[in-house]
Write a protein that holds these residues in place. Structure first.
Motif, PDB file in Angstrom:
ATOM      1  N   MET A 168      36.221  47.624  70.705  1.00  0.00           N
ATOM      2  CA  MET A 168      37.642  46.980  70.553  1.00  0.00           C
ATOM      3  C   MET A 168      38.527  47.994  69.834  1.00  0.00           C
ATOM      4  O   MET A 168      37.943  48.750  69.243  1.00  0.00           O
ATOM      5  CB  MET A 168      37.327  45.541  69.645  1.00  0.00           C
ATOM      6  CG  MET A 168      36.773  44.749  69.983  1.00  0.00           C
ATOM      7  SD  MET A 168      36.405  43.212  68.691  1.00  0.00           S
ATOM      8  CE  MET A 168      38.064  42.681  68.764  1.00  0.00           C
ATOM      9  N   SER A 169      39.659  47.899  70.173  1.00  0.00           N
ATOM     10  CA  SER A 169      40.668  48.749  69.487  1.00  0.00           C
ATOM     11  C   SER A 169      40.798  48.564  67.957  1.00  0.00           C
ATOM     12  O   SER A 169      40.459  47.307  67.603  1.00  0.00           O
ATOM     13  CB  SER A 169      42.184  48.486  69.920  1.00  0.00           C
ATOM     14  OG  SER A 169      42.831  47.325  69.786  1.00  0.00           O
ATOM     15  N   SER A 170      41.233  49.513  67.063  1.00  0.00           N
ATOM     16  CA  SER A 170      41.211  49.379  65.789  1.00  0.00           C
ATOM     17  C   SER A 170      42.071  48.220  65.359  1.00  0.00           C
ATOM     18  O   SER A 170      41.862  47.613  64.490  1.00  0.00           O
ATOM     19  CB  SER A 170      41.887  50.730  65.150  1.00  0.00           C
ATOM     20  OG  SER A 170      41.798  50.585  63.622  1.00  0.00           O
ATOM     21  N   GLU A 171      43.277  48.135  65.917  1.00  0.00           N
ATOM     22  CA  GLU A 171      44.207  46.986  65.860  1.00  0.00           C
ATOM     23  C   GLU A 171      43.385  45.503  65.935  1.00  0.00           C
ATOM     24  O   GLU A 171      43.734  44.737  64.776  1.00  0.00           O
ATOM     25  CB  GLU A 171      45.535  47.167  66.613  1.00  0.00           C
ATOM     26  CG  GLU A 171      46.307  48.467  66.211  1.00  0.00           C
ATOM     27  CD  GLU A 171      45.589  49.536  66.993  1.00  0.00           C
ATOM     28  OE1 GLU A 171      44.815  49.592  67.551  1.00  0.00           O
ATOM     29  OE2 GLU A 171      46.243  50.868  66.587  1.00  0.00           O
ATOM     30  N   LYS A 172      42.807  45.456  67.175  1.00  0.00           N
ATOM     31  CA  LYS A 172      42.422  44.166  67.326  1.00  0.00           C
ATOM     32  C   LYS A 172      40.961  43.830  66.430  1.00  0.00           C
ATOM     33  O   LYS A 172      40.733  42.796  66.039  1.00  0.00           O
ATOM     34  CB  LYS A 172      41.624  44.253  68.877  1.00  0.00           C
ATOM     35  CG  LYS A 172      42.888  43.879  69.775  1.00  0.00           C
ATOM     36  CD  LYS A 172      42.533  43.385  71.164  1.00  0.00           C
ATOM     37  CE  LYS A 172      43.659  43.088  72.186  1.00  0.00           C
ATOM     38  NZ  LYS A 172      44.217  41.979  71.685  1.00  0.00           N
ATOM     39  N   GLY A 214      33.613  37.114  64.096  1.00  0.00           N
ATOM     40  CA  GLY A 214      33.271  38.530  64.505  1.00  0.00           C
ATOM     41  C   GLY A 214      33.381  38.626  66.058  1.00  0.00           C
ATOM     42  O   GLY A 214      33.783  37.898  66.654  1.00  0.00           O
ATOM     43  N   PRO A 215      32.903  39.795  66.349  1.00  0.00           N
ATOM     44  CA  PRO A 215      33.126  40.339  67.784  1.00  0.00           C
ATOM     45  C   PRO A 215      32.447  39.554  68.931  1.00  0.00           C
ATOM     46  O   PRO A 215      32.864  39.815  69.874  1.00  0.00           O
ATOM     47  CB  PRO A 215      32.993  41.934  67.678  1.00  0.00           C
ATOM     48  CG  PRO A 215      31.876  41.894  66.646  1.00  0.00           C
ATOM     49  CD  PRO A 215      32.346  41.064  65.525  1.00  0.00           C
ATOM     50  N   ILE A 231      23.708  42.857  61.537  1.00  0.00           N
ATOM     51  CA  ILE A 231      24.217  41.710  62.521  1.00  0.00           C
ATOM     52  C   ILE A 231      23.983  42.087  63.944  1.00  0.00           C
ATOM     53  O   ILE A 231      24.543  43.176  64.327  1.00  0.00           O
ATOM     54  CB  ILE A 231      25.760  41.376  62.436  1.00  0.00           C
ATOM     55  CG1 ILE A 231      26.281  41.426  60.909  1.00  0.00           C
ATOM     56  CG2 ILE A 231      26.178  40.313  63.298  1.00  0.00           C
ATOM     57  CD1 ILE A 231      27.826  41.057  60.440  1.00  0.00           C
ATOM     58  N   PHE A 232      23.184  41.213  64.524  1.00  0.00           N
ATOM     59  CA  PHE A 232      22.643  41.731  65.962  1.00  0.00           C
ATOM     60  C   PHE A 232      22.692  40.536  66.894  1.00  0.00           C
ATOM     61  O   PHE A 232      23.020  39.291  66.591  1.00  0.00           O
ATOM     62  CB  PHE A 232      21.140  41.872  65.996  1.00  0.00           C
ATOM     63  CG  PHE A 232      20.702  42.795  64.805  1.00  0.00           C
ATOM     64  CD1 PHE A 232      20.638  44.245  64.864  1.00  0.00           C
ATOM     65  CD2 PHE A 232      20.543  42.322  63.201  1.00  0.00           C
ATOM     66  CE1 PHE A 232      20.326  45.065  63.828  1.00  0.00           C
ATOM     67  CE2 PHE A 232      20.124  43.218  62.202  1.00  0.00           C
ATOM     68  CZ  PHE A 232      20.259  44.391  62.605  1.00  0.00           C
ATOM     69  N   GLU A 288      24.672  35.961  65.225  1.00  0.00           N
ATOM     70  CA  GLU A 288      25.608  36.512  66.309  1.00  0.00           C
ATOM     71  C   GLU A 288      27.216  36.097  65.896  1.00  0.00           C
ATOM     72  O   GLU A 288      27.876  36.741  66.322  1.00  0.00           O
ATOM     73  CB  GLU A 288      25.518  35.844  67.688  1.00  0.00           C
ATOM     74  CG  GLU A 288      24.028  36.651  68.313  1.00  0.00           C
ATOM     75  CD  GLU A 288      24.194  36.467  69.712  1.00  0.00           C
ATOM     76  OE1 GLU A 288      25.154  35.611  70.281  1.00  0.00           O
ATOM     77  OE2 GLU A 288      23.322  36.793  70.469  1.00  0.00           O
ATOM     78  N   ASN A 289      27.224  35.303  64.792  1.00  0.00           N
ATOM     79  CA  ASN A 289      28.489  34.785  64.274  1.00  0.00           C
ATOM     80  C   ASN A 289      28.826  34.958  62.982  1.00  0.00           C
ATOM     81  O   ASN A 289      29.364  34.119  62.143  1.00  0.00           O
ATOM     82  CB  ASN A 289      28.535  33.117  64.550  1.00  0.00           C
ATOM     83  CG  ASN A 289      29.704  32.600  65.141  1.00  0.00           C
ATOM     84  OD1 ASN A 289      30.405  33.537  65.875  1.00  0.00           O
ATOM     85  ND2 ASN A 289      30.393  31.511  64.706  1.00  0.00           N
ATOM     86  N   GLN A 290      28.547  36.280  62.655  1.00  0.00           N
ATOM     87  CA  GLN A 290      28.517  36.815  61.214  1.00  0.00           C
ATOM     88  C   GLN A 290      29.573  37.918  60.927  1.00  0.00           C
ATOM     89  O   GLN A 290      29.989  38.724  61.847  1.00  0.00           O
ATOM     90  CB  GLN A 290      27.397  37.517  60.781  1.00  0.00           C
ATOM     91  CG  GLN A 290      26.148  36.332  60.854  1.00  0.00           C
ATOM     92  CD  GLN A 290      26.414  35.337  59.705  1.00  0.00           C
ATOM     93  OE1 GLN A 290      26.817  35.485  58.624  1.00  0.00           O
ATOM     94  NE2 GLN A 290      26.184  33.961  60.332  1.00  0.00           N
ATOM     95  N   LEU A 291      30.329  37.818  59.811  1.00  0.00           N
ATOM     96  CA  LEU A 291      31.147  38.958  59.369  1.00  0.00           C
ATOM     97  C   LEU A 291      30.207  39.612  58.104  1.00  0.00           C
ATOM     98  O   LEU A 291      29.596  39.072  57.551  1.00  0.00           O
ATOM     99  CB  LEU A 291      32.632  38.490  58.528  1.00  0.00           C
ATOM    100  CG  LEU A 291      33.442  38.135  59.649  1.00  0.00           C
ATOM    101  CD1 LEU A 291      34.682  37.734  58.693  1.00  0.00           C
ATOM    102  CD2 LEU A 291      33.831  39.113  60.575  1.00  0.00           C
TER     103      LEU A 291
END
Length: 450
Positions: free
Chosen positions: A144-148, A86-87, A63-64, A197-200
């Motif tokens: 990102m933190s592990s929780e987020k 995703g992020p 994922i790029f 860019e919008n993938q899990l």
């Protein structure tokens, strides 16, 4: 003697002053050197703190982010309009409204409690156990933190699973569900969910699907078919075909398009082919392949006949094409640029709106767009990409050899200008007859004279 003493004392005094100056200069130089050394050490320390022992992306990355060289052609085809997954797009202001719907979908899933394992603690624990593998799927470090990060994976993944199930009518749809009360939302969601860019990672969606499934169907196959049926109207209206476990939803669409495509030999060297108009002048015939088992990539050329399977071009076609091509460019595990190769062939064939109109009339291209839009779409589709392994090298070689044979053009001219209708045939026959009689008359006159 007195003068000499004074002179000697002055000399001694001057030497002492010079000595003080030298010492002062040395102290200043030492201070400067010390400061420079400290500055160097600070810079070195700063650089060392930024160095990475590991590469920014791994071989597992799939994922790029879209590079600017591809984004600049049409940025909007890479950016979601409604939902972030995703992020990479997480937290965008224009996508926050959908975040409430995602959380409501998660509540609906938990409230329905399809299995004894369907509780939030269990789902979070399952995704938490694969967190690092999920992070490695992205082509850059996720800050990102592990929780987020885990929270985002669970919320986004459960939303996708519920959306697929509701679309397939496997679970009830609430009367107040805005996704299904407004047809435009599903249309936009189909486009947003296949963006690169919008993938899990597929493992996230698959894991959440397994822990919330209500039947005994094979997990991965059932989920994949649900996904492909959801995307079918947007994926060029091709029949969904499962082809192995994908890396994410966009990869699943690409695998489905390649499922029934016979893998041809690939080459790094290839030559473009003439346009539709030019090939028609050389006698090439175009046919639409109506075989239901053929997919859109299976283009063939034999004995002057090019057969092209039909393709449905909708408003989202450019977005899907560009994201598939960008994915082929980025993923190191993909060698054969099948989608980019297909774009090259269509770009070669369609130079003008006249070429596009011919393929539309032949029902090779099925679309509601104008012929000008179709010509413009394929003209710039694979700009700034490198088609390293071209999949139609043999086809282009055969087509060019046929086109360069002058006899085929002469046959076409004869058929078009002299055999296109009965009157043309009659006129040609009369002209040949008159020419024959004229020759015989001239020959008879010569024989009589001699």
């Amino acid at each position: 003697m007195a003068d000499n003493n004074v002179s000697d004392h002055s000399v001694i005094q001057i030497k002492d002053e010079d000595k003080d100056d030298v010492i002062g200069e040395n102290d200043g130089n030492m201070a400067t050197l010390t400061k420079d050394r400290n500055d160097v050490e600070l810079i070195v320390s700063s650089i060392r703190g930024k160095l990475h022992q590991n590469p920014p992306s791994t071989a597992r990355s799939c994922i790029f982010r879209i590079p600017n060289v591809l984004r600049r052609h049409n940025e909007k085809v890479f950016v979601p309009n409604l939902v972030s997954i995703g992020p990479f797009q997480h937290g965008k202001k224009n996508l926050k409204v959908m975040q409430e719907i995602k959380l409501w979908y998660l509540h609906c899933l938990l409230d329905r409690k399809p299995t004894s394992e369907t509780n939030l603690e269990y789902l979070v624990e399952a995704i938490k156990s694969m967190e690092q593998d999920c992070r490695d799927c992205y082509g850059e470090k996720i800050h990102m933190s592990s929780e987020k990060f885990v929270e985002m994976m669970v919320v986004d993944g459960c939303f996708i699973v519920e959306l697929f199930r509701k679309t397939a009518s496997e679970v009830p749809v609430d009367d107040d569900d805005p996704v299904f009360n407004t047809s435009w939302m599903r249309l936009v969601l189909r486009k947003d969910l296949f963006l690169l860019e919008n993938q899990l990672p597929w493992k996230v969606v698959d894991c959440l699907f397994k822990h919330t499934k209500e039947n005994d169907k094979p997990e991965s196959e059932a989920l994949l078919m649900l996904a492909l049926k959801f995307f079918e109207p947007s994926a060029f209206e091709q029949d969904p075909q499962a082809n192995g476990e994908p890396k994410h939803l966009l990869d699943g669409i690409r695998n489905s398009l390649l499922a029934s495509y016979p893998q041809a030999k690939t080459h790094t060297y290839w030559e473009p082919i003439p346009s539709v108009t030019e090939l028609l002048q050389a006698g090439v015939e175009f046919k639409c392949r109506s075989d239901t088992w053929n997919n859109m990539l299976d283009i063939t050329f034999e004995n002057g006949v090019m057969e092209i399977p039909p393709i449905q071009i909708e408003d989202n076609a450019e977005s899907l094409f560009r994201n598939l091509i960008a994915y082929e460019q980025w993923d190191p595990s993909i060698q054969n640029c099948n989608i980019a190769s297909y774009a090259v062939i269509l770009d070669n064939l369609i130079n003008t709106s006249k070429d596009a109109d011919f393929l539309i009339q032949k029902e090779i291209i099925c679309t509601k767009l104008s012929k000008e839009d179709i010509a413009y779409l394929f003209e710039r589709l694979y700009s700034d990409t490198v088609v390293g392994y071209f999949c139609y090298a043999e086809l282009t070689e055969t087509v060019n050899a046929y086109y360069q044979n002058r006899w085929h053009r002469w046959q076409t001219i004869l058929r078009r200008d002299y055999f296109s209708n009965p009157w043309s045939i009659f006129s040609l026959a009369a002209a040949l007859l008159i020419l024959g009689f004229t020759f015989l008359q001239t020959l008879y006159s010569l024989l009589t004279y001699y």
